[in-house]
Design an enzyme around this catalytic site. Structure first.
Site, PDB file in Angstrom:
ATOM      1  N   MET A 111      -0.141   0.423  -6.038  1.00  0.00           N
ATOM      2  CA  MET A 111      -0.058  -0.843  -6.779  1.00  0.00           C
ATOM      3  C   MET A 111      -1.426  -1.530  -6.788  1.00  0.00           C
ATOM      4  O   MET A 111      -1.515  -2.732  -7.059  1.00  0.00           O
ATOM      5  CB  MET A 111       1.010  -1.745  -6.167  1.00  0.00           C
ATOM      6  CG  MET A 111       2.397  -1.107  -6.255  1.00  0.00           C
ATOM      7  SD  MET A 111       3.729  -2.295  -6.232  1.00  0.00           S
ATOM      8  CE  MET A 111       3.508  -3.006  -4.616  1.00  0.00           C
ATOM      9  N   GLY A 148      -6.631   2.681   3.646  1.00  0.00           N
ATOM     10  CA  GLY A 148      -5.377   3.432   3.782  1.00  0.00           C
ATOM     11  C   GLY A 148      -5.077   4.214   2.508  1.00  0.00           C
ATOM     12  O   GLY A 148      -4.785   5.416   2.544  1.00  0.00           O
ATOM     13  N   HIS A 149      -5.177   3.534   1.360  1.00  0.00           N
ATOM     14  CA  HIS A 149      -4.974   4.227   0.080  1.00  0.00           C
ATOM     15  C   HIS A 149      -6.003   5.354  -0.087  1.00  0.00           C
ATOM     16  O   HIS A 149      -5.670   6.461  -0.533  1.00  0.00           O
ATOM     17  CB  HIS A 149      -5.172   3.269  -1.106  1.00  0.00           C
ATOM     18  CG  HIS A 149      -4.188   2.140  -1.192  1.00  0.00           C
ATOM     19  ND1 HIS A 149      -4.547   0.828  -1.008  1.00  0.00           N
ATOM     20  CD2 HIS A 149      -2.859   2.127  -1.461  1.00  0.00           C
ATOM     21  CE1 HIS A 149      -3.481   0.049  -1.169  1.00  0.00           C
ATOM     22  NE2 HIS A 149      -2.444   0.811  -1.434  1.00  0.00           N
ATOM     23  N   GLN A 172      10.445  -3.500  -8.817  1.00  0.00           N
ATOM     24  CA  GLN A 172      10.688  -3.315  -7.382  1.00  0.00           C
ATOM     25  C   GLN A 172      10.484  -4.597  -6.575  1.00  0.00           C
ATOM     26  O   GLN A 172      10.623  -4.594  -5.361  1.00  0.00           O
ATOM     27  CB  GLN A 172       9.827  -2.182  -6.814  1.00  0.00           C
ATOM     28  CG  GLN A 172       8.352  -2.505  -6.671  1.00  0.00           C
ATOM     29  CD  GLN A 172       7.555  -1.288  -6.251  1.00  0.00           C
ATOM     30  OE1 GLN A 172       7.446  -0.334  -7.003  1.00  0.00           O
ATOM     31  NE2 GLN A 172       7.002  -1.300  -5.050  1.00  0.00           N
ATOM     32  N   GLY A 200       2.382   7.127   2.079  1.00  0.00           N
ATOM     33  CA  GLY A 200       2.019   6.693   3.431  1.00  0.00           C
ATOM     34  C   GLY A 200       3.236   6.534   4.334  1.00  0.00           C
ATOM     35  O   GLY A 200       4.271   6.015   3.913  1.00  0.00           O
ATOM     36  N   ASP A 244       4.992   3.046   4.876  1.00  0.00           N
ATOM     37  CA  ASP A 244       6.243   2.669   4.218  1.00  0.00           C
ATOM     38  C   ASP A 244       7.259   3.778   4.478  1.00  0.00           C
ATOM     39  O   ASP A 244       7.628   4.543   3.573  1.00  0.00           O
ATOM     40  CB  ASP A 244       5.991   2.464   2.721  1.00  0.00           C
ATOM     41  CG  ASP A 244       4.978   1.361   2.476  1.00  0.00           C
ATOM     42  OD1 ASP A 244       5.334   0.189   2.639  1.00  0.00           O
ATOM     43  OD2 ASP A 244       3.812   1.668   2.174  1.00  0.00           O
ATOM     44  N   SER A 290      -2.302  -4.182   1.275  1.00  0.00           N
ATOM     45  CA  SER A 290      -2.887  -5.050   0.246  1.00  0.00           C
ATOM     46  C   SER A 290      -2.532  -6.505   0.530  1.00  0.00           C
ATOM     47  O   SER A 290      -3.288  -7.415   0.197  1.00  0.00           O
ATOM     48  CB  SER A 290      -2.361  -4.651  -1.133  1.00  0.00           C
ATOM     49  OG  SER A 290      -2.583  -3.279  -1.337  1.00  0.00           O
ATOM     50  N   ARG A 291      -1.374  -6.717   1.160  1.00  0.00           N
ATOM     51  CA  ARG A 291      -0.935  -8.090   1.444  1.00  0.00           C
ATOM     52  C   ARG A 291      -1.780  -8.758   2.526  1.00  0.00           C
ATOM     53  O   ARG A 291      -1.768  -9.981   2.649  1.00  0.00           O
ATOM     54  CB  ARG A 291       0.537  -8.105   1.839  1.00  0.00           C
ATOM     55  CG  ARG A 291       1.460  -7.796   0.679  1.00  0.00           C
ATOM     56  CD  ARG A 291       2.922  -7.914   1.068  1.00  0.00           C
ATOM     57  NE  ARG A 291       3.799  -7.791  -0.085  1.00  0.00           N
ATOM     58  CZ  ARG A 291       4.253  -6.634  -0.569  1.00  0.00           C
ATOM     59  NH1 ARG A 291       3.930  -5.505   0.022  1.00  0.00           N
ATOM     60  NH2 ARG A 291       5.036  -6.613  -1.623  1.00  0.00           N
TER      61      ARG A 291
HETATM   62  P1  AMP Z   1       1.066   0.461  -2.279  1.00  0.00           P
HETATM   63  O1  AMP Z   1      -0.127   0.244  -3.148  1.00  0.00           O
HETATM   64  O2  AMP Z   1       1.244  -0.574  -1.232  1.00  0.00           O
HETATM   65  O3  AMP Z   1       2.323   0.731  -3.088  1.00  0.00           O
HETATM   66  O4  AMP Z   1       0.773   1.796  -1.480  1.00  0.00           O
HETATM   67  C1  AMP Z   1       0.485   3.001  -2.131  1.00  0.00           C
HETATM   68  C2  AMP Z   1       0.588   4.124  -1.135  1.00  0.00           C
HETATM   69  O5  AMP Z   1      -0.356   3.924  -0.077  1.00  0.00           O
HETATM   70  C3  AMP Z   1       1.970   4.204  -0.480  1.00  0.00           C
HETATM   71  O6  AMP Z   1       2.346   5.559  -0.346  1.00  0.00           O
HETATM   72  C4  AMP Z   1       1.734   3.561   0.859  1.00  0.00           C
HETATM   73  O7  AMP Z   1       2.645   3.991   1.864  1.00  0.00           O
HETATM   74  C5  AMP Z   1       0.322   4.006   1.168  1.00  0.00           C
HETATM   75  N1  AMP Z   1      -0.290   3.103   2.145  1.00  0.00           N
HETATM   76  C6  AMP Z   1      -0.279   1.755   2.131  1.00  0.00           C
HETATM   77  N2  AMP Z   1      -0.880   1.271   3.231  1.00  0.00           N
HETATM   78  C7  AMP Z   1      -1.284   2.352   3.965  1.00  0.00           C
HETATM   79  C8  AMP Z   1      -1.958   2.513   5.212  1.00  0.00           C
HETATM   80  N3  AMP Z   1      -2.327   1.458   5.949  1.00  0.00           N
HETATM   81  N4  AMP Z   1      -2.197   3.757   5.655  1.00  0.00           N
HETATM   82  C9  AMP Z   1      -1.798   4.836   4.922  1.00  0.00           C
HETATM   83  N5  AMP Z   1      -1.163   4.754   3.743  1.00  0.00           N
HETATM   84  C10 AMP Z   1      -0.904   3.521   3.266  1.00  0.00           C
END
Ligand code: AMP
Length: 283
Positions: A28, A34-35, A59, A153, A156, A192-193
């Site tokens: 997102m 992490g991403h 969502q 990740g 989640d 991101s939050r």
């Molecule tokens: P999001 O943009 O929050 O929907 O996350 C996109 C992907 O990045 C999802 O598969 C998350 O689980 C993963 N993700 C988010 N935060 C982390 C993190 N700290 N370490 C590893 N993967 C992450």
């Protein structure tokens, strides 16, 4: 790196990659390390890596959370490019959904997926409709990108279990790759939050993962109710925190456990300064 905004563009690009392994990382945006760790894993394991950036309205059960979700597209594109990503898909909402899908008049084909307990406990219970929206958008993205491998990740954990269930039940030939959680220096799971936290709250938020690490240390010698009591009082001892849930669940089904079961995962959701943070640790 290609930047595509239309489905037709990315579909055409992928059609030229016949016989190659496509890695896919849905996000997102508001990207952090992490991403990027998911992107790097995909780049290492595939011939061609596609990321997507789409803040999926279906969502979000909380309109304020959707409105406040950070958007940093220019920086995201630079980070993806630097990490060796080959293409990023950044669709507008109208590119992904018809108005009838947004207002729920047309149901998603993923509505038939039986998530069992997965959408009834923890994130499923606290965010009604969240996982339906996640499945809806991820299946659309899977249909567009048609990846060989898709990276998610462990941060989640429940989402990961939902995606695996959806892939199995819908017969997608996609390998789902689970990736470890990257953390900030104080242990806070990258999210991101986190950008929305004040400097003070950001420091204090390290206490959430510290509590989870302690719970993991207690796993061998303490029973589940003692661990739960510890986490409850450790989080509640700081007035900045509001504990939404702490649960110990089976690591694959996410069904809450009362007897020690291996593998288990300890999952937590905490509010701090109007921001909702989730984290988990494998026990
Ligand atoms: P999001 O943009 O929050 O929907 O996350 C996109 C992907 O990045 C999802 O598969 C998350 O689980 C993963 N993700 C988010 N935060 C982390 C993190 N700290 N370490 C590893 N993967 C992450």
């Amino acid at each position: 790196m290609h930047v595509f905004r239309l489905k037709s563009e990315i579909i055409e690009c992928i059609s030229l990659k016949k016989g190659q392994n496509i890695g896919f990382v849905p996000t997102m945006g508001a990207l952090h390390a992490g991403h990027i760790s998911l992107i790097e894993k995909s780049v290492a394991e595939n011939d061609f890596t596609v990321a997507s950036i789409f803040v999926n309205p279906t969502q979000f059960n909380n309109p304020i959370d959707l409105e406040k979700y950070p958007r940093t597209e220019k920086q995201d594109v630079e980070m993806l490019n630097k990490a060796g990503c080959d293409a990023v898909f950044i669709p507008a909402i109208t590119e992904m959904y018809s108005p009838e899908e947004i207002n729920g008049k047309i149901v998603s084909k993923t509505a038939l997926v039986n998530l069992g307990l997965l959408d009834k406990v923890m994130e499923g219970e606290k965010r009604p409709g969240h996982f339906s929206g996640v499945m809806q958008v991820v299946s659309k993205l899977f249909d567009i990108v048609a990846p060989s491998n898709a990276y998610f990740g462990q941060k989640d954990a429940q989402q990961l279990a939902v995606i695996k269930t959806m892939v199995n039940q819908m017969g997608y030939k996609i390998n789902i790759v689970a990736c470890p959680t990257l953390r900030e220096e104080n242990g806070l799971a990258m999210s991101s939050r986190n950008m929305r936290l004040s400097v003070d709250d950001h420091k204090v938020a390290g206490h959430i993962s510290a509590t989870l690490f302690k719970a993991k240390n207690m796993w061998r010698d303490s029973n589940i109710s003692v661990i739960k009591q510890y986490v409850n009082s450790a989080i509640k001892s700081n007035p900045k925190f509001t504990l939404e849930y702490f649960e110990i669940a089976h690591a694959e089904t996410l069904a809450p456990v009362t007897e020690k079961t291996n593998p288990s995962v300890a999952c937590i959701a905490v509010w701090i300064g109007g921001v909702r943070l989730i984290d988990n640790i494998l026990l």
